[in-house]
Write an enzyme that holds these catalytic residues in place. Structure first.
Site, PDB file in Angstrom:
ATOM      1  N   GLN A 192       0.842  -1.191   0.000  1.00  0.00           N
ATOM      2  CA  GLN A 192       0.000   0.000   0.000  1.00  0.00           C
ATOM      3  C   GLN A 192       0.876   1.240   0.000  1.00  0.00           C
ATOM      4  OE1 GLN A 192      -2.697   0.167   3.314  1.00  0.00           O
ATOM      5  NE2 GLN A 192      -3.593   2.130   2.709  1.00  0.00           N
TER       6      GLN A 192
ATOM      7  N   LYS B 151      -4.644  -3.964  -8.826  1.00  0.00           N
ATOM      8  CA  LYS B 151      -4.138  -2.639  -8.493  1.00  0.00           C
ATOM      9  C   LYS B 151      -5.329  -1.708  -8.311  1.00  0.00           C
ATOM     10  CE  LYS B 151      -0.959   0.955 -10.131  1.00  0.00           C
ATOM     11  NZ  LYS B 151       0.033   1.319 -11.186  1.00  0.00           N
TER      12      LYS B 151
ATOM     13  N   ASP C  13       8.651   6.851 -15.943  1.00  0.00           N
ATOM     14  CA  ASP C  13       8.827   6.719 -14.485  1.00  0.00           C
ATOM     15  C   ASP C  13       9.540   5.404 -14.158  1.00  0.00           C
ATOM     16  OD1 ASP C  13       8.665   7.518 -11.836  1.00  0.00           O
ATOM     17  OD2 ASP C  13       6.697   6.611 -11.525  1.00  0.00           O
TER      18      ASP C  13
END
Length: 487
Positions: A194, A220, A321
């Site tokens: 988390q 997800k 990313d």
């Protein structure tokens, strides 16, 4: 009211247009009416627009409560007018002034003026409106719109699209079921991890035989309004199983570490979820802060990730990313490496046309600050070189344990400045990371190649891959061997 303008004849109609737009805007705001044009650029709008799609300016709609109350409580509130009162009359008729009406206010020749006062000497460089003390406050507040407003870089950033901040998701109970858009039910078996923006669960498809704690998929979960929708869009466009299968066949590859989307949907009208294959564990979960990897492991990881980058780049997207938290290793098949986490994926080449370099067009410093490219720091749309440079930063970090700017990540501007300093000094970057220790020659060559790429330039993936793979073979290793993360 005494108003006069010092403008050149060629600019007279422009000034009157802007004056008209300003008065109409004030009239609309005072009664809570939606605008049908942009007061900044004149672009025609629909009634529900909040921002101008042409210039990005936020559109005024309602005055604050005090202003509305004061305007409604004064039955005889006069409307603002210029000395030639027909401008105010126009506000009551057509929403757009005609050419004849413009000529009426600008006159037949260069000697006419809006106010009827003697004309000042012409100055072609001026676009200035002077309002005397007796002028209406309404018009006085509008005059900045008539003056020239150069669009500086800072202004452009202020007008750039601002992403809506999504609230962090709340964990769901293990055992709870969700249903995707295809009607398939999934049971939450185990909470895996988390963060502030997303939650991962091990899930299994609900069937009559589903009773064990094993799972082959992960779910997800994130806020419906968050960036997970961007990831869903990417997976549906660029990660189609048929496209991946064809690519592997054409490239004669046995594996490509791009996850497929096996399901998606909304839950409780607040959350969006994706169903992904169980890819194993993140690389970050195996690495303590400052821990380093062997040269062999770094080369194996980099070759696998470079394969994925070439595929998604050929399909018009960049990842934007890349870091250890988005890299997964399946230890049931320890030679397989997945690149996941496409929340920041960017379509850099829609319909085959590369986007232009424009700073401030996106949110600056978006992604993992330690590893993103200088382009992403500046708010420019990331391109292929951005991904390859980010992978280079990861390789350095995995080999050296830290980067020169690792301790500065709380200040993204300082990180960007450090990265810019080393863009043309790869040797200095190597020295800063390793000191007198030897650095893998293939990594230094890779960095030199990707740091010299132009924004729209297509990388030579074959050359980059061959350099890393050749260095791996010199170590007596191959991509088929298990990845050993022990130093």
């Amino acid at each position: 009211m005494k108003v006069f303008m010092e403008i050149s004849y060629s600019e007279g109609q422009f000034a009157l247009f802007m004056l008209y737009f300003t008065l109409k805007r004030q009239e609309a705001c005072s009664v809570g009416m939606p605008l049908n044009f942009c007061p900044e650029c004149g672009f025609k709008l629909l009634t529900n627009f909040k921002f101008c799609p042409s210039c990005g300016q936020k559109l005024p709609f309602l005055l604050d409560t005090a202003q509305v109350d004061s305007s409604t409580s004064s039955p005889a509130a006069p409307q603002t007018s210029v000395t030639d009162g027909s401008v105010a009359a126009q506000l009551q008729s057509s929403p757009w002034p005609t050419q004849a009406e413009l000529i009426q206010h600008t006159g037949d020749g260069p000697a006419s003026s809006v106010s009827g006062l003697p004309r000042s000497p012409l100055r072609r460089t001026q676009k200035l409106v002077k309002v005397t003390e007796s002028a209406s406050p309404l018009l006085a507040s509008a005059t900045p719109l008539l003056a020239a407003s150069p669009k500086s870089a800072a202004a452009a950033k202020n007008k750039s699209k601002r992403m809506k901040r999504a609230s962090p998701p709340k964990p769901l109970e293990e055992g709870e079921q969700v249903t995707d858009t295809a009607g398939v039910q999934w049971k939450l078996v185990k909470l895996l991890s988390q963060s502030d923006t997303e939650i991962f669960y091990g899930v299994q498809q609900v069937t009559t035989r589903a009773c064990s704690a094993d799972y082959e998929h992960i779910l997800k979960l994130a806020s419906k309004d968050g960036k997970i929708f961007n990831e869903q869009n990417f997976l549906q466009r660029a990660a189609k199983p048929t496209s991946v299968k064809k690519w592997k066949k054409d490239k004669q590859m046995d594996f490509l570490g791009l996850p497929s989307c096996d399901g998606f949907g909304l839950h409780a009208d607040s959350y969006r979820f994706l169903i992904l294959p169980n890819m194993g564990q993140t690389l970050q979960s195996f690495m303590l802060e400052g821990e380093v990897l062997s040269e062999k492991a770094v080369l194996q990881l980099s070759c696998r990730i470079l394969d994925v980058l070439e595929y998604i780049h050929e399909n018009e997207y960049v990842h934007a990313d890349i870091h250890a938290e988005n890299i997964y290793i399946d230890f049931t098949k320890p030679s397989q490496v997945y690149l996941a986490g496409y929340c920041h994926a960017f379509r850099y080449c829609p319909s085959g046309k590369h986007v232009e370099y424009r700073e401030g067009s996106r949110t600056p410093h978006e992604g993992a600050v330690e590893f993103i490219s200088v382009d992403s720091h500046k708010g420019a749309g990331p391109s292929r070189r951005s991904d390859l440079q980010a992978l280079g930063y990861c390789m350095l970090s995995w080999l050296a344990g830290a980067l020169p700017w690792t301790s500065l990540t709380d200040c993204p501007a300082k990180v960007m400045a450090e990265k810019e300093r080393y863009m043309t000094d790869v040797q200095g970057l190597r020295t800063q990371c390793f000191g007198r220790k030897k650095m893998a020659g293939a990594v230094q060559v890779y960095l030199s190649q990707v740091m010299s790429l132009q924004y729209t330039e297509k990388p030579d993936y074959q050359q980059l891959h061959s350099g890393l793979l050749g260095a791996l073979h010199k170590l007596g290793a191959s991509l088929d061997q298990p990845i050993d993360l022990q130093v």
